[in-house]
Motif scaffolding. Structure first.
Motif, PDB file in Angstrom:
ATOM      1  N   PHE A  97      63.977 -38.788 -20.486  1.00 15.19           N
ATOM      2  CA  PHE A  97      65.108 -38.082 -21.084  1.00 15.19           C
ATOM      3  C   PHE A  97      65.944 -37.376 -20.024  1.00 15.19           C
ATOM      4  N   MET A  98      67.271 -37.481 -20.175  1.00 14.07           N
ATOM      5  CA  MET A  98      68.217 -36.823 -19.272  1.00 14.07           C
ATOM      6  C   MET A  98      69.205 -36.024 -20.114  1.00 14.07           C
ATOM      7  N   PHE A 127      66.165 -47.999 -22.131  1.00 17.18           N
ATOM      8  CA  PHE A 127      67.376 -47.352 -22.630  1.00 17.18           C
ATOM      9  C   PHE A 127      67.010 -46.519 -23.860  1.00 17.18           C
ATOM     10  N   PHE A 128      67.827 -45.502 -24.144  1.00 19.44           N
ATOM     11  CA  PHE A 128      67.705 -44.738 -25.383  1.00 19.44           C
ATOM     12  C   PHE A 128      68.691 -45.286 -26.404  1.00 19.44           C
ATOM     13  N   THR A 129      68.302 -45.260 -27.679  1.00 22.53           N
ATOM     14  CA  THR A 129      69.213 -45.653 -28.748  1.00 22.53           C
ATOM     15  C   THR A 129      68.775 -45.018 -30.055  1.00 22.53           C
ATOM     16  N   GLY A 132      73.602 -46.569 -20.702  1.00 19.65           N
ATOM     17  CA  GLY A 132      73.093 -45.944 -19.485  1.00 19.65           C
ATOM     18  C   GLY A 132      71.611 -46.245 -19.338  1.00 19.65           C
ATOM     19  N   THR A 133      71.235 -46.742 -18.190  1.00 17.00           N
ATOM     20  CA  THR A 133      69.830 -47.058 -17.941  1.00 17.00           C
ATOM     21  C   THR A 133      69.034 -45.762 -17.835  1.00 17.00           C
ATOM     22  N   ALA A 134      67.986 -45.646 -18.622  1.00 16.95           N
ATOM     23  CA  ALA A 134      67.141 -44.454 -18.584  1.00 16.95           C
ATOM     24  C   ALA A 134      66.124 -44.535 -17.449  1.00 16.95           C
ATOM     25  N   HIS A 135      65.565 -45.747 -17.243  1.00 18.82           N
ATOM     26  CA  HIS A 135      64.520 -45.877 -16.234  1.00 18.82           C
ATOM     27  C   HIS A 135      64.224 -47.351 -15.982  1.00 18.82           C
ATOM     28  N   VAL A 136      63.800 -47.648 -14.760  1.00 18.19           N
ATOM     29  CA  VAL A 136      63.279 -48.981 -14.433  1.00 18.19           C
ATOM     30  C   VAL A 136      61.854 -48.765 -13.939  1.00 18.19           C
ATOM     31  N   PHE A 162      71.994 -37.318 -29.077  1.00 15.18           N
ATOM     32  CA  PHE A 162      70.768 -36.837 -29.721  1.00 15.18           C
ATOM     33  C   PHE A 162      70.595 -35.344 -29.403  1.00 15.18           C
ATOM     34  N   PRO A 163      71.326 -34.485 -30.111  1.00 18.38           N
ATOM     35  CA  PRO A 163      71.301 -33.046 -29.805  1.00 18.38           C
ATOM     36  C   PRO A 163      69.909 -32.418 -29.889  1.00 18.38           C
ATOM     37  N   ASP A 164      69.021 -33.005 -30.707  1.00 19.66           N
ATOM     38  CA  ASP A 164      67.671 -32.458 -30.824  1.00 19.66           C
ATOM     39  C   ASP A 164      66.740 -32.976 -29.731  1.00 19.66           C
TER      40      ASP A 164
END
Length: 162
Positions: A99-100, A49-51, A37-41, A107-109
């Motif tokens: 963050f969404m 992206f988040f990973t 999922g794209t986080a931001h452009v 990433f629960p934290d």
């Protein structure tokens, strides 16, 4: 000016689709793909992206940072391919800004998760296929082309260099 136009078009198409297949190269030189999922452009065209810092894709990016992104929305007749360079970035401010809530599944934290990192993709080249017509109009135009033997206009196709 051309680059600004390309970045705007890239950003618009990505924001319309959001989910892509991120492809890296594994240790044996084979393609390795997974949905992201794209986080931001950003305004400069970089795609974020988040990973997990310790994920296989992170290891693959560290070894060979050439990646491709494939966005596909058949319901909107929008398809986008992006080729570029990826890098792992640990930037707390961007994590907070991008963050969404769905990211909490992995990433629960949240942004405080010690394994959370960002992937930044800097595009070098993109290609798109896009039709604003409905599926019925596209199908009709394709059928018409088959019957008449004339090439059908099934939408826009273009390339962008950055």
């Amino acid at each position: 000016m051309e680059n600004e136009k390309n970045i705007k078009e890239l950003k618009d198409k990505i924001e319309e689709v959001r989910i892509c297949m991120l492809t890296t190269l594994d240790a044996e030189g084979r393609f390795s793909s997974r949905p992201m999922g794209t986080a931001h452009v950003e305004e400069d065209g970089s795609i974020w992206f988040f990973t997990n810092e310790y994920s296989l894709k992170s290891k693959e990016i560290s070894r060979d940072n050439e990646v491709s992104l494939a966005y596909s929305s058949p319901s909107n007749n929008t398809y986008l391919y992006v080729n570029g360079k990826a890098e792992l970035v640990d930037d707390q401010e961007r994590k907070k800004a991008y963050f969404m809530p769905p990211v909490k599944v992995w990433f629960p934290d949240g942004v405080e998760d010690p394994n959370l990192i960002l992937i930044k993709v800097t595009p070098a080249f993109a290609e798109y296929w896009d039709s604003s017509s409905s599926k019925m109009v596209v199908a009709f135009n394709m059928l018409k082309a088959i019957v008449t033997g004339q090439k059908s206009d099934v939408g826009d196709h273009g390339e962008m260099k950055f």
